[in-house]
Design a protein around this motif. Structure first.
Motif, PDB file in Angstrom:
ATOM      1  N   THR A 145       0.822  -1.210   0.000  1.00 16.54           N
ATOM      2  CA  THR A 145       0.000   0.000   0.000  1.00 16.54           C
ATOM      3  C   THR A 145       0.855   1.260   0.000  1.00 16.54           C
ATOM      4  OG1 THR A 145      -1.890  -1.040   1.066  1.00 16.54           O
ATOM      5  CG2 THR A 145      -1.654   1.301   1.397  1.00 16.54           C
ATOM      6  N   ALA A 146       2.045   1.188   0.589  1.00 14.86           N
ATOM      7  CA  ALA A 146       2.933   2.353   0.600  1.00 14.86           C
ATOM      8  C   ALA A 146       3.397   2.724  -0.806  1.00 14.86           C
ATOM      9  CB  ALA A 146       4.146   2.076   1.488  1.00 14.86           C
ATOM     10  N   PHE A 147       3.303   1.777  -1.737  1.00 13.58           N
ATOM     11  CA  PHE A 147       3.826   1.998  -3.083  1.00 13.58           C
ATOM     12  C   PHE A 147       2.744   2.047  -4.159  1.00 13.58           C
ATOM     13  CE2 PHE A 147       7.023  -0.269  -0.575  1.00 13.58           C
ATOM     14  CZ  PHE A 147       8.050   0.654  -0.611  1.00 13.58           C
ATOM     15  N   THR A 148       1.516   1.783  -3.781  1.00 18.33           N
ATOM     16  CA  THR A 148       0.413   1.879  -4.733  1.00 18.33           C
ATOM     17  C   THR A 148      -0.865   2.183  -3.966  1.00 18.33           C
ATOM     18  OG1 THR A 148      -0.761   0.743  -6.527  1.00 18.33           O
ATOM     19  CG2 THR A 148      -0.108  -0.598  -4.655  1.00 18.33           C
ATOM     20  N   ASP A 149      -1.792   2.855  -4.583  1.00 18.36           N
ATOM     21  CA  ASP A 149      -3.041   3.234  -3.939  1.00 18.36           C
ATOM     22  C   ASP A 149      -3.755   2.010  -3.383  1.00 18.36           C
ATOM     23  OD1 ASP A 149      -5.291   5.075  -3.423  1.00 18.36           O
ATOM     24  OD2 ASP A 149      -6.292   3.852  -4.921  1.00 18.36           O
ATOM     25  N   ASN A 150      -4.200   2.086  -2.112  1.00 16.61           N
ATOM     26  CA  ASN A 150      -4.800   0.909  -1.476  1.00 16.61           C
ATOM     27  C   ASN A 150      -6.119   0.482  -2.124  1.00 16.61           C
ATOM     28  OD1 ASN A 150      -6.372   2.983  -0.444  1.00 16.61           O
ATOM     29  ND2 ASN A 150      -5.740   2.688   1.683  1.00 16.61           N
ATOM     30  N   ALA A 151      -6.828   1.411  -2.735  1.00 17.98           N
ATOM     31  CA  ALA A 151      -8.060   1.046  -3.435  1.00 17.98           C
ATOM     32  C   ALA A 151      -7.762   0.186  -4.661  1.00 17.98           C
ATOM     33  CB  ALA A 151      -8.832   2.295  -3.840  1.00 17.98           C
TER      34      ALA A 151
END
Length: 428
Positions: free
Chosen positions: A346-352
């Motif tokens: 999630t730190a590297f891509t949108d969590n949605a």
């Protein structure tokens, strides 16, 4: 093991995504470089542009589109763009403008200060402690009702006035910013429609209000209360300098009917957040309302909101083609590995985007479904791109971190404590 055979289109998108990610963590270097040139010069403007985090993903999305036009048929590129869903960037733009108006902010101040005053009177703690606690617990919890982008906007604007514009340490600013991002990320999980990573899976997995309240709500509340309490203890020296008793005597300057009209517009926009045709139409009507009540308004935050929308639109364009590596990775992990992996990814891509890809995996066990979403919201405060509302908070508070703005690494460190606390509460 799983095989990954990305197409050239996906390879180009992933390369641009990786470069955008690296660019995000390098904005401070570009801002420093801009200072080496005379004010107003081409070099200063160029590096200043590269140093604006809200521009990063939109810029690299533009590079990706240009490269795809070179390597592929024009119709293929247009077809891909036409299938991209820009509802979320549009909604965040609209909701950020609405929630930054003076009547909405005064309503939020009334709620926060009333609750803080009760805590202040009952516990006899320092006034700034009670206001800090309520603003960073109740504010993010509003995300479960009015959506997370709205909660981020109103809470960040309140904290800007109450805390960030006061003489506090850099440590206090980053710990508060990290706590805000984490609490907003987990504060929207009490309902199935408010947090983007939950919204992506709720209908497909039949997660209703009862499910969210019984599986997520107590974890979110516990994590937020414990994290905020710990941060208050760490920031006692900074908070005790802020004498906020006078805020309890603040009176609203906006007539109640205008507040109710704004609240009604906000409610209707949130209610129709899945239909851009409707909520954009409502927004245009809302702009007319603002125009005729200008004596009770401040300047609308149109530029800041547009930049946040641009950032998220770039993330949508670059995030779609990452399915080739994200989905196989998700399907290969057990529930515990998936939980920790989701929190890191999630730190590297949108969590949605992460939960959406997980929803495409067939026969995913219930414990794995929970682990994916829980990990995604737990890690939603570590970076500016981890959760869709983060760019809104970043845009509002960035100017209070000096000429070079918010440091991505300092933000990560500031969010680490509440992230660990949240990880313990949400552990499957």
């Amino acid at each position: 093991m799983f095989e990954m055979n990305p197409s050239l289109f996906e390879k180009i998108a992933s390369l641009c995504f990786a470069l955008a990610l690296g660019h995000t963590f390098s904005v401070k270097q570009f801002q420093k470089k801009a200072l080496e040139y005379p004010a107003g010069s081409l070099g200063e403007n160029f590096f200043h542009l590269l140093g604006e985090v809200e521009v990063v993903f939109g810029l690299w999305a533009g590079v990706f589109i240009a490269l795809s036009l070179v390597f592929f048929d024009r119709n293929q590129t247009l077809e891909y763009l036409n299938h991209c869903q820009f509802t979320e960037p549009l909604f965040v733009f609209v909701i950020m403008v609405v929630c930054s108006t003076k009547p909405v902010l005064e309503m939020v101040e009334v709620v926060v200060l009333k609750l803080a005053y009760w805590i202040f009177k009952i516990t006899k703690v320092h006034s700034s402690y009670s206001i800090y606690f309520v603003s960073l617990v109740v504010g993010p919890l509003l995300g479960s009702l009015i959506t997370e982008p709205a909660a981020m906007t109103v809470t960040a604007l309140f904290l800007l006035k109450f805390l960030f514009q006061q003489k506090i340490s850099v440590k206090a600013k980053y710990l508060t910013l990290g706590l805000l991002f984490v609490n907003v990320s987990i504060g929207g999980v009490l309902t199935p429609y408010a947090a983007p990573p939950v919204l992506m899976v709720a209908a497909k997995w039949n997660w209703d209000l009862y499910f969210m309240l019984t599986h997520f709500a107590w974890r979110a509340l516990g994590a937020m209360i414990v994290s905020t309490f710990i941060v208050i203890l760490l920031l006692k020296k900074d908070l005790v300098k802020i004498h906020a008793e006078h805020l309890f005597r603040n009176k609203t300057t906006v007539p109640s009917w205008i507040m109710m009209a704004h609240l009604g517009a906000l409610f209707l926009i949130v209610l129709t957040h899945l239909s851009p045709v409707i909520f954009v139409g409502l927004f245009l009507f809302f702009l007319g309302l603002v125009k005729v009540t200008m004596e009770y308004q401040k300047n609308l935050k149109l530029k800041e909101s547009l930049l946040v929308g641009f950032f998220l639109a770039g993330l949508v364009v670059l995030g779609g083609p990452q399915k080739w590596w994200l989905q196989p990775l998700i399907s290969s992990l057990n529930s515990y590995s998936l939980y920790l992996g989701a929190a890191v990814l999630t730190a590297f891509t949108d969590n949605a985007a992460l939960t959406y890809l997980g929803s495409q995996v067939e026969n995913l066990q219930d414990i794995s479904k929970f682990a994916l979403v829980a990990g995604s919201v737990v890690g939603g405060g570590l970076t500016v791109i981890a959760n869709a509302p983060n760019p809104a908070g970043y845009s509002i508070l960035n100017s209070e971190f000096g000429e070079q703005g918010i440091s991505p690494m300092q933000l990560f460190l500031g969010a680490l404590l509440p992230t660990v606390v949240s990880a313990i509460f949400f552990f499957p």
